[in-house]
Design a protein around this motif. Structure first.
Motif, PDB file in Angstrom:
ATOM      1  N   SER A   2       5.021   1.323  36.169  1.00 33.08           N
ATOM      2  CA  SER A   2       4.640   2.466  36.231  1.00 33.08           C
ATOM      3  C   SER A   2       3.619   2.637  35.234  1.00 33.08           C
ATOM      4  O   SER A   2       2.735   3.577  35.507  1.00 33.08           O
ATOM      5  N   LEU A   3       3.686   1.864  34.255  1.00 29.02           N
ATOM      6  CA  LEU A   3       2.587   1.937  33.086  1.00 29.02           C
ATOM      7  C   LEU A   3       1.181   1.687  33.812  1.00 29.02           C
ATOM      8  O   LEU A   3       0.192   2.336  33.426  1.00 29.02           O
ATOM      9  N   LEU A   4       1.216   0.590  34.617  1.00 32.57           N
ATOM     10  CA  LEU A   4      -0.192   0.200  35.300  1.00 32.57           C
ATOM     11  C   LEU A   4      -0.795   1.381  36.173  1.00 32.57           C
ATOM     12  O   LEU A   4      -1.928   1.252  36.430  1.00 32.57           O
ATOM     13  N   THR A   5       0.048   2.192  36.358  1.00 32.67           N
ATOM     14  CA  THR A   5      -0.539   3.591  37.256  1.00 32.67           C
ATOM     15  C   THR A   5      -1.267   4.601  36.546  1.00 32.67           C
ATOM     16  O   THR A   5      -1.809   5.538  36.872  1.00 32.67           O
ATOM     17  N   ASP A   6      -1.109   4.378  34.866  1.00 35.80           N
ATOM     18  CA  ASP A   6      -1.385   5.381  34.074  1.00 35.80           C
ATOM     19  C   ASP A   6      -3.077   5.231  33.897  1.00 35.80           C
ATOM     20  O   ASP A   6      -3.272   4.005  33.412  1.00 35.80           O
ATOM     21  N   PRO A   7      -4.017   6.109  34.151  1.00 35.33           N
ATOM     22  CA  PRO A   7      -5.443   5.750  34.042  1.00 35.33           C
ATOM     23  C   PRO A   7      -5.646   5.370  32.438  1.00 35.33           C
ATOM     24  O   PRO A   7      -6.478   4.646  32.452  1.00 35.33           O
ATOM     25  N   LEU A   8      -5.176   5.862  31.653  1.00 36.79           N
ATOM     26  CA  LEU A   8      -5.266   5.242  30.092  1.00 36.79           C
ATOM     27  C   LEU A   8      -4.993   3.932  30.210  1.00 36.79           C
ATOM     28  O   LEU A   8      -5.845   3.180  29.423  1.00 36.79           O
ATOM     29  N   VAL A   9      -3.667   3.496  30.609  1.00 32.14           N
ATOM     30  CA  VAL A   9      -3.542   2.044  30.561  1.00 32.14           C
ATOM     31  C   VAL A   9      -4.382   1.182  31.236  1.00 32.14           C
ATOM     32  O   VAL A   9      -4.803   0.142  30.794  1.00 32.14           O
ATOM     33  N   GLN A  10      -4.834   1.783  32.302  1.00 31.18           N
ATOM     34  CA  GLN A  10      -5.946   0.917  33.203  1.00 31.18           C
ATOM     35  C   GLN A  10      -7.207   0.919  32.355  1.00 31.18           C
ATOM     36  O   GLN A  10      -7.868  -0.343  32.454  1.00 31.18           O
ATOM     37  N   ARG A  11      -7.492   1.879  31.839  1.00 28.21           N
ATOM     38  CA  ARG A  11      -8.925   1.797  30.939  1.00 28.21           C
ATOM     39  C   ARG A  11      -8.619   0.854  29.638  1.00 28.21           C
ATOM     40  O   ARG A  11      -9.579   0.008  29.446  1.00 28.21           O
ATOM     41  N   MET A  12      -7.561   0.789  29.100  1.00 27.27           N
ATOM     42  CA  MET A  12      -7.057   0.124  28.012  1.00 27.27           C
ATOM     43  C   MET A  12      -7.398  -1.413  28.459  1.00 27.27           C
ATOM     44  O   MET A  12      -8.085  -2.365  27.725  1.00 27.27           O
ATOM     45  N   LEU A  13      -6.695  -1.713  29.538  1.00 23.95           N
ATOM     46  CA  LEU A  13      -6.583  -3.167  29.869  1.00 23.95           C
ATOM     47  C   LEU A  13      -7.957  -3.644  30.440  1.00 23.95           C
ATOM     48  O   LEU A  13      -8.254  -4.909  30.319  1.00 23.95           O
ATOM     49  N   LEU A  14      -8.651  -2.750  30.969  1.00 21.79           N
ATOM     50  CA  LEU A  14     -10.095  -3.117  31.812  1.00 21.79           C
ATOM     51  C   LEU A  14     -11.106  -3.542  30.540  1.00 21.79           C
ATOM     52  O   LEU A  14     -11.633  -4.354  30.815  1.00 21.79           O
ATOM     53  N   THR A 245       1.311  -3.582  22.507  1.00 20.45           N
ATOM     54  CA  THR A 245       1.271  -2.172  21.869  1.00 20.45           C
ATOM     55  C   THR A 245       1.542  -1.239  22.688  1.00 20.45           C
ATOM     56  O   THR A 245       1.741   0.083  22.398  1.00 20.45           O
ATOM     57  N   LEU A 246       1.557  -1.440  24.108  1.00 19.83           N
ATOM     58  CA  LEU A 246       1.989  -0.259  24.976  1.00 19.83           C
ATOM     59  C   LEU A 246       3.614  -0.128  24.856  1.00 19.83           C
ATOM     60  O   LEU A 246       3.974   1.057  25.095  1.00 19.83           O
ATOM     61  N   GLU A 247       4.155  -0.952  24.388  1.00 19.09           N
ATOM     62  CA  GLU A 247       5.700  -0.874  24.118  1.00 19.09           C
ATOM     63  C   GLU A 247       5.942  -0.932  22.636  1.00 19.09           C
ATOM     64  O   GLU A 247       6.929  -0.014  22.495  1.00 19.09           O
TER      65      GLU A 247
END
Length: 289
Positions: A2-14, A245-247
């Protein structure tokens, strides 16, 4: 998931992936030239560029005062890299003193200018140690563009840049534009610092450029293999650090560097033990009847 669908998480990982791939490319050239701490120095000056961008954005009335922070950092970092490279290539007397003044003057000016532009200590710490959780899609596109430039130039001119960083006299003898290529390395370092600023901050950016290369050199001796392996290690470190850091409530930049140091120590111990075991096996084979 579910975290991977968060736009912020996507931006951070990219952003983490792009920075992890790009930073070790320039780091490989800097290590080869024995200039591992160049990124640290340019990073100090880049902070003054960030602050100048803040001030310009404030005067221009931008809704986001940091809209010009990255462009300001790029301009200041490239200028500092050009000055440093010129002093190095000309063997300027007292160059180390001039560079020290440039570095520490840059970080002091950055602190003062961010305060003058209405920035807070939180804003300052974000640039000093990274603040990947605040990246916007504008930041992502800026990172994509700069990372593509680094990957294209750093990999596309790899043979010529290696010749210059490894043996300048040989490079000159075969007709390569040595001064131009030296400046290319310096400018790439400046651009890399501005790219990595969001992830690890200006104070730790040199570590992200150098640590993956240092780890890769423990495993392989080939320049090309070292660069490719360092890129993989850099990407893995950045993605792992950001994912943790996401967790957990940890600072991503500092965690990435600590993970890098821990991996370097682990690989150092393992490779040392393997070499010792190999020497013992060879010794026994030689003395066997």
């Amino acid at each position: 998931m579910s975290l991977l669908t968060d736009p912020l998480v996507q931006r951070m990982l990219l952003v983490a992936l792009l920075v992890g791939l790009a930073a070790p490319i320039v780091g490989t050239y800097l290590v080869q030239r024995r200039m591992a701490l160049l990124g640290d120095g340019i990073g100090h000056v880049a902070l003054a560029g960030v602050a100048a961008g803040w001030l310009a954005g404030s005067w221009a009335g931008f809704a986001e005062r940091d809209a010009l922070a990255i462009p300001g950092a790029i301009v200041f970092a490239i200028a500092a890299a050009a000055v440093i490279e010129r002093m190095r290539s000309h063997g300027t007397t007292g160059a180390d003193v001039v560079m020290a003044i440039l570095f520490y003057g840059g970080i002091a000016a950055g602190v003062l200018l961010i305060g003058a532009a209405g920035g807070t200590n939180a804003n300052l710490l974000g640039y000093l140690f990274g603040s990947i959780s605040t990246v916007t899609w504008t930041d992502v596109w800026m990172t994509v563009i700069l990372a593509v430039v680094i990957l294209t130039v750093g990999l596309g001119l790899r043979q010529a840049l290696f010749a210059v960083t490894h043996d300048q006299e040989f490079a000159f003898s075969i007709g390569l534009p040595v001064r131009f290529l030296n400046m290319v390395v310096a400018v790439l370092a400046a651009v890399t610092i501005t790219v990595a600023m969001r992830v690890v901050g200006v104070l730790l950016v040199s570590a992200l450029m150098i640590l993956p290369v240092a780890i890769a050199q423990l495993i392989t001796r080939s320049f090309a293999r070292t660069m490719w392996l360092a890129m993989g290690i850099g990407a893995a470190l950045c993605l792992t650090g950001v994912s943790i850091t996401l967790e957990h409530n940890l600072q991503p930049g500092a965690l990435i560097v600590v993970l890098g140091v821990a991996l370097f120590l682990l690989v150092s111990v393992v490779t040392s033990l393997l070499r010792r075991r190999s020497r013992r096996t060879t010794s026994r084979t030689e003395v066997a009847p």
